[in-house]
Design an enzyme around this catalytic site. Structure first.
Site, mmCIF file in Angstrom:
data_model
loop_
_atom_site.group_PDB
_atom_site.id
_atom_site.type_symbol
_atom_site.label_atom_id
_atom_site.label_comp_id
_atom_site.label_asym_id
_atom_site.label_seq_id
_atom_site.Cartn_x
_atom_site.Cartn_y
_atom_site.Cartn_z
ATOM 1 N N ASN A 207 159.397 64.175 14.342
ATOM 2 C CA ASN A 207 158.184 63.494 13.872
ATOM 3 C C ASN A 207 158.032 62.206 14.677
ATOM 4 O OD1 ASN A 207 159.600 61.247 12.468
ATOM 5 N ND2 ASN A 207 160.443 62.953 11.289
ATOM 6 N N LYS A 338 164.686 60.640 -7.289
ATOM 7 C CA LYS A 338 165.859 60.350 -6.452
ATOM 8 C C LYS A 338 166.737 59.258 -7.042
ATOM 9 C CE LYS A 338 163.635 62.005 -2.318
ATOM 10 N NZ LYS A 338 163.613 62.029 -0.877
#
Ligand SMILES: Cc1cc2nc3c(=O)[nH]c(=O)nc-3n(C[C@H](O)[C@H](O)[C@H](O)COP(=O)(O)O)c2cc1C
Length: 399
Positions: A207, A338
């Site tokens: 990316n 998370k």
């Protein structure tokens, strides 16, 4: 605090005399103050005044024989925990912004790695001059911080913005500034950059992340006294000064490196743009252009932050969310899922923010439901704001 060295640069403006009080206040606050004056500043005020108030030798001429066998501008640049330039003339701002180092002050600023605070003071038309403004913006983008001048009656007779910030504002900015080593004793682990998931030896999934945000966080943490390990995916950026930098390629390697270093860490920041998937198979040889269609099977990579979140104990865990739509909604989801303490949310569909640009605008959201928006600014400034937030809301909260 008595260990802190502040280098104060004084340039040629009427407001130079105000620095006598500022230096005196800084001394009283326990700082060791070293004054560097430009030759033009000494037209306005005698170096002997600063020497007496600071109780240190005042430097004006870089070629004056040193009292010790050191190179004076380098030794002062290294010694500085914080650099203040006040009043900063249009001339000095222009010199620093354009890399000119032709006197003791500009040369020392060029050589320092300490944070630099600049307090401009000048005639309103000088201050509003587009060239001066461009120089200021350029320096801001590079991480130099400004104490804005005030509006009021100027020594030249005009009324407008350009008067040196008040002594109290200057002193308080320094007292609150991160030169106070507010991360001293903290062990910080940061991931940065992209990962590369190879399909064959010459092709990979990745990316556009460059690592700038994570590197800025690492170098700021180092400057604020933390012991920092940076685990970086492929990035062209050089290793930040005084940071233990570990270079990896793949998400799996990043995960293993994080596991190796996490026990030591008090604060973990996942700023890397980790690939969610990797090819199941990695061909040993370059894949030939044979078939008309090529079907790839991808397998999930470990979710590094989520794994750490499962056993985080007392560690502070900070994540980034790069979203293209409904950033706040997805950011909040990530924060909870998370087990993070703080999430830095950016909308990567903005062309001036997020991936591979020097600027960013983010929203900080923590477990307590606090939210703070940081408008478009350099990634260095964003890093400073993130650390300020962590110190204020997450570290000192526990004290
Ligand atoms: C009386 C007087 C006052 C000045 N005040 C300022 C000021 O406030 N701000 C400024 O940028 N320049 C001011 N200047 C012009 C600077 O002194 C000049 O640009 C000089 O080159 C700055 O040098 P330095 O940056 O090396 O100190 C003043 C000049 C004079 C003669």
């Amino acid at each position: 605090m008595s260990q802190q060295n502040i280098v104060v640069g004084v340039t040629g403006g009427i407001a130079a005399y105000k620095m006598v009080d500022v230096v005196s206040q800084l001394r009283k606050a326990g700082f060791n103050v070293h004054v560097i004056m430009t030759a033009n500043a000494s037209q306005f005020i005698n170096p002997l005044t600063f020497q007496t108030i600071s109780q240190n030798a005042v430097m004006v001429d870089q070629f004056q024989a040193p009292s010790h066998w050191d190179v004076r501008h380098i030794s002062m640049a290294d010694k500085a925990d914080l650099f203040l330039i006040a009043p900063a003339s249009a001339n000095m701002i222009g010199k620093i912004a354009n890399g000119i180092a032709d006197d003791m002050l500009s040369t020392t600023v060029m050589a320092t790695t300490a944070p630099v605070l600049i307090a401009p003071a000048m005639n309103v038309h000088m201050y509003e001059n587009e060239i001066v403004q461009q120089n200021i913006n350029r320096l801001k983008a590079l991480g130099y911080q400004f104490i804005d001048p005030e509006f009021g009656r100027l020594a030249c007779g005009y009324e407008g913005k350009g008067r040196l910030a008040s002594n109290d504002v200057i002193v308080n900015t320094i007292l609150e500034f991160n030169c106070l080593k507010d991360l001293q004793g903290q062990k910080v682990l940061i991931t940065a950059g992209p990962t590369r998931e190879h399909l064959d030896p010459v092709r990979f999934f990745s990316n556009p992340s460059t690592g700038k945000m994570g590197y800025a966080l690492a170098s700021q943490a180092g400057k604020r006294g933390a012991s920092v390990t940076l685990i970086s995916g492929p990035s062209h950026l050089p290793d930040p000064k005084d940071v233990n930098t570990v270079r990896v390629q793949t998400a799996q390697q990043m995960y293993e490196a994080v596991l190796e270093h996490e026990c030591d860490a008090d604060i973990i920041i996942g700023a890397a743009a980790v690939a969610d998937y990797r090819p199941v198979q990695q061909a040993a040889q370059k894949i030939k252009k044979a078939q008309d269609e090529l079907t790839l099977t991808l397998v999930k990579n470990p979710d590094i932050l989520r794994e750490i979140g499962k056993h985080k104990n007392n560690r502070i865990l900070v994540g980034f969310a790069a979203e293209t739509h409904e950033p706040l909604k997805y950011g909040l989801e990530k924060l909870v899922k998370k087990n993070l303490d703080l999430i830095v949310i950016n909308n990567v569909s903005d062309s001036d923010a997020g991936f591979a640009v020097d600027t960013n605008r983010v929203v900080l959201m923590d477990v307590e439901g606090n939210e703070e928006k940081i408008e478009l600014t350099s990634k260095q400034q964003i890093a400073i704001a993130i650390w300020d937030y962590i110190v204020k809301h997450l570290i000192n909260k526990e004290a």
